[in-house]
Motif scaffolding. Sequence first.
Motif, PDB file in Angstrom:
ATOM      1  N   LEU A 137      -3.587  12.108  -5.427  1.00 43.68           N
ATOM      2  CA  LEU A 137      -3.193  11.304  -4.262  1.00 43.68           C
ATOM      3  C   LEU A 137      -4.151  10.126  -4.055  1.00 43.68           C
ATOM      4  O   LEU A 137      -5.375  10.324  -4.070  1.00 43.68           O
ATOM      5  CB  LEU A 137      -3.178  12.163  -3.001  1.00 43.68           C
ATOM      6  CG  LEU A 137      -2.023  13.135  -2.860  1.00 43.68           C
ATOM      7  CD1 LEU A 137      -2.305  14.153  -1.752  1.00 43.68           C
ATOM      8  CD2 LEU A 137      -0.725  12.395  -2.584  1.00 43.68           C
ATOM      9  N   PRO A 138      -3.634   8.927  -3.855  1.00 40.44           N
ATOM     10  CA  PRO A 138      -4.493   7.751  -3.620  1.00 40.44           C
ATOM     11  C   PRO A 138      -4.954   7.706  -2.157  1.00 40.44           C
ATOM     12  O   PRO A 138      -4.629   6.781  -1.403  1.00 40.44           O
ATOM     13  CB  PRO A 138      -3.564   6.585  -3.968  1.00 40.44           C
ATOM     14  CG  PRO A 138      -2.200   7.089  -3.613  1.00 40.44           C
ATOM     15  CD  PRO A 138      -2.212   8.559  -3.934  1.00 40.44           C
ATOM     16  N   LEU A 139      -5.731   8.697  -1.746  1.00 41.68           N
ATOM     17  CA  LEU A 139      -6.077   8.871  -0.334  1.00 41.68           C
ATOM     18  C   LEU A 139      -6.755   7.664   0.293  1.00 41.68           C
ATOM     19  O   LEU A 139      -6.576   7.411   1.474  1.00 41.68           O
ATOM     20  CB  LEU A 139      -6.948  10.114  -0.150  1.00 41.68           C
ATOM     21  CG  LEU A 139      -6.229  11.445  -0.283  1.00 41.68           C
ATOM     22  CD1 LEU A 139      -7.210  12.603  -0.178  1.00 41.68           C
ATOM     23  CD2 LEU A 139      -5.121  11.581   0.748  1.00 41.68           C
ATOM     24  N   GLU A 140      -7.517   6.934  -0.462  1.00 42.24           N
ATOM     25  CA  GLU A 140      -8.233   5.797   0.126  1.00 42.24           C
ATOM     26  C   GLU A 140      -7.425   4.503   0.054  1.00 42.24           C
ATOM     27  O   GLU A 140      -7.917   3.445   0.401  1.00 42.24           O
ATOM     28  CB  GLU A 140      -9.597   5.627  -0.542  1.00 42.24           C
ATOM     29  CG  GLU A 140     -10.483   6.864  -0.446  1.00 42.24           C
ATOM     30  CD  GLU A 140     -10.558   7.480   0.966  1.00 42.24           C
ATOM     31  OE1 GLU A 140     -10.683   6.734   1.958  1.00 42.24           O
ATOM     32  OE2 GLU A 140     -10.489   8.718   1.063  1.00 42.24           O
ATOM     33  N   GLN A 141      -6.181   4.579  -0.396  1.00 40.84           N
ATOM     34  CA  GLN A 141      -5.340   3.392  -0.527  1.00 40.84           C
ATOM     35  C   GLN A 141      -4.080   3.487   0.314  1.00 40.84           C
ATOM     36  O   GLN A 141      -3.080   2.850   0.010  1.00 40.84           O
ATOM     37  CB  GLN A 141      -4.952   3.203  -1.991  1.00 40.84           C
ATOM     38  CG  GLN A 141      -6.126   3.066  -2.931  1.00 40.84           C
ATOM     39  CD  GLN A 141      -5.664   3.151  -4.381  1.00 40.84           C
ATOM     40  OE1 GLN A 141      -4.561   2.773  -4.716  1.00 40.84           O
ATOM     41  NE2 GLN A 141      -6.528   3.640  -5.236  1.00 40.84           N
ATOM     42  N   LEU A 142      -4.112   4.283   1.373  1.00 38.93           N
ATOM     43  CA  LEU A 142      -2.915   4.484   2.181  1.00 38.93           C
ATOM     44  C   LEU A 142      -2.889   3.559   3.388  1.00 38.93           C
ATOM     45  O   LEU A 142      -3.926   3.159   3.901  1.00 38.93           O
ATOM     46  CB  LEU A 142      -2.823   5.937   2.650  1.00 38.93           C
ATOM     47  CG  LEU A 142      -2.723   6.979   1.546  1.00 38.93           C
ATOM     48  CD1 LEU A 142      -2.649   8.371   2.139  1.00 38.93           C
ATOM     49  CD2 LEU A 142      -1.534   6.726   0.649  1.00 38.93           C
ATOM     50  N   ASP A 143      -1.683   3.244   3.832  1.00 41.14           N
ATOM     51  CA  ASP A 143      -1.485   2.357   4.970  1.00 41.14           C
ATOM     52  C   ASP A 143      -1.635   3.124   6.286  1.00 41.14           C
ATOM     53  O   ASP A 143      -1.558   4.352   6.314  1.00 41.14           O
ATOM     54  CB  ASP A 143      -0.087   1.741   4.878  1.00 41.14           C
ATOM     55  CG  ASP A 143      -0.034   0.322   5.390  1.00 41.14           C
ATOM     56  OD1 ASP A 143      -1.099  -0.286   5.605  1.00 41.14           O
ATOM     57  OD2 ASP A 143       1.078  -0.188   5.574  1.00 41.14           O
TER      58      ASP A 143
ATOM     59  N   ARG B  92       0.852  -1.188   0.000  1.00 39.70           N
ATOM     60  CA  ARG B  92       0.000   0.000   0.000  1.00 39.70           C
ATOM     61  C   ARG B  92       0.889   1.240   0.000  1.00 39.70           C
ATOM     62  O   ARG B  92       2.040   1.206   0.428  1.00 39.70           O
ATOM     63  CB  ARG B  92      -0.912  -0.002   1.226  1.00 39.70           C
ATOM     64  CG  ARG B  92      -1.937  -1.144   1.195  1.00 39.70           C
ATOM     65  CD  ARG B  92      -2.772  -1.137   2.450  1.00 39.70           C
ATOM     66  NE  ARG B  92      -3.553   0.076   2.552  1.00 39.70           N
ATOM     67  CZ  ARG B  92      -4.866   0.150   2.338  1.00 39.70           C
ATOM     68  NH1 ARG B  92      -5.527  -0.920   2.035  1.00 39.70           N
ATOM     69  NH2 ARG B  92      -5.492   1.297   2.463  1.00 39.70           N
ATOM     70  N   TRP B  93       0.318   2.345  -0.454  1.00 34.37           N
ATOM     71  CA  TRP B  93       1.022   3.617  -0.415  1.00 34.37           C
ATOM     72  C   TRP B  93       1.075   4.112   1.029  1.00 34.37           C
ATOM     73  O   TRP B  93       0.185   3.818   1.817  1.00 34.37           O
ATOM     74  CB  TRP B  93       0.337   4.647  -1.298  1.00 34.37           C
ATOM     75  CG  TRP B  93       0.452   4.343  -2.754  1.00 34.37           C
ATOM     76  CD1 TRP B  93      -0.531   3.876  -3.576  1.00 34.37           C
ATOM     77  CD2 TRP B  93       1.625   4.463  -3.557  1.00 34.37           C
ATOM     78  NE1 TRP B  93      -0.037   3.695  -4.842  1.00 34.37           N
ATOM     79  CE2 TRP B  93       1.286   4.061  -4.866  1.00 34.37           C
ATOM     80  CE3 TRP B  93       2.940   4.865  -3.303  1.00 34.37           C
ATOM     81  CZ2 TRP B  93       2.203   4.048  -5.902  1.00 34.37           C
ATOM     82  CZ3 TRP B  93       3.861   4.858  -4.343  1.00 34.37           C
ATOM     83  CH2 TRP B  93       3.492   4.460  -5.627  1.00 34.37           C
ATOM     84  N   ALA B  94       2.102   4.886   1.332  1.00 32.07           N
ATOM     85  CA  ALA B  94       2.266   5.419   2.685  1.00 32.07           C
ATOM     86  C   ALA B  94       3.150   6.661   2.628  1.00 32.07           C
ATOM     87  O   ALA B  94       3.868   6.891   1.650  1.00 32.07           O
ATOM     88  CB  ALA B  94       2.911   4.377   3.600  1.00 32.07           C
ATOM     89  N   LEU B  95       3.081   7.432   3.688  1.00 30.66           N
ATOM     90  CA  LEU B  95       4.036   8.521   3.855  1.00 30.66           C
ATOM     91  C   LEU B  95       5.376   7.919   4.270  1.00 30.66           C
ATOM     92  O   LEU B  95       5.400   6.937   5.005  1.00 30.66           O
ATOM     93  CB  LEU B  95       3.547   9.489   4.943  1.00 30.66           C
ATOM     94  CG  LEU B  95       2.285  10.267   4.613  1.00 30.66           C
ATOM     95  CD1 LEU B  95       1.747  10.954   5.862  1.00 30.66           C
ATOM     96  CD2 LEU B  95       2.556  11.287   3.514  1.00 30.66           C
TER      97      LEU B  95
END
Length: 156
Positions: free
Chosen positions: A132-138, A49-52
């Motif tokens: 930004l994939p906001l609903e796909q973040l870890d 998943r995407w993450a900061l």
Amino acid sequence: MSTSIVSRGLRPIRTLLRLLLRRPVVGTSIVPLLPDGRIVLIRRRDTYRWALPGGIVDWGEDLATAAARELTEETGLTLTAIDRLVGVYSSAERDPRFHSICVALSAQATGKMQTYDPDEVVGVQAFLVEELPLEQLDHDHTQQLKDYLAGKIVLA
């Protein structure tokens, strides 16, 4: 020596270990902004998943140093300036691995994006805000990014 005397002698040690070891871990996450305004995210190997970018603050390290180190380790970018505190996120459920307290910062970054640790990060990508994939973040990174975009400083 009787068992009860030995077990009483171990109680203070057990209590001390619980006090020292059963504490939240402190970490940081970074909202890295490129000069063109795009925000950089990493794709985690463990969840894909995407993450900061971010991670745990090392012993003897301050938050700003940890943020700069983690940003470089995970994205190849150099932190040039910390813009602001986004928030402190401390919910016991925010990270499924352990209880962690995350101090989220926004920062200016420059350099060439690349992954240095393929065991942890499988990709690095810059996104325009509207992409930004906001609903796909870890973890709770969706909330952290929404708070950043809203200009909030959060204690959660």
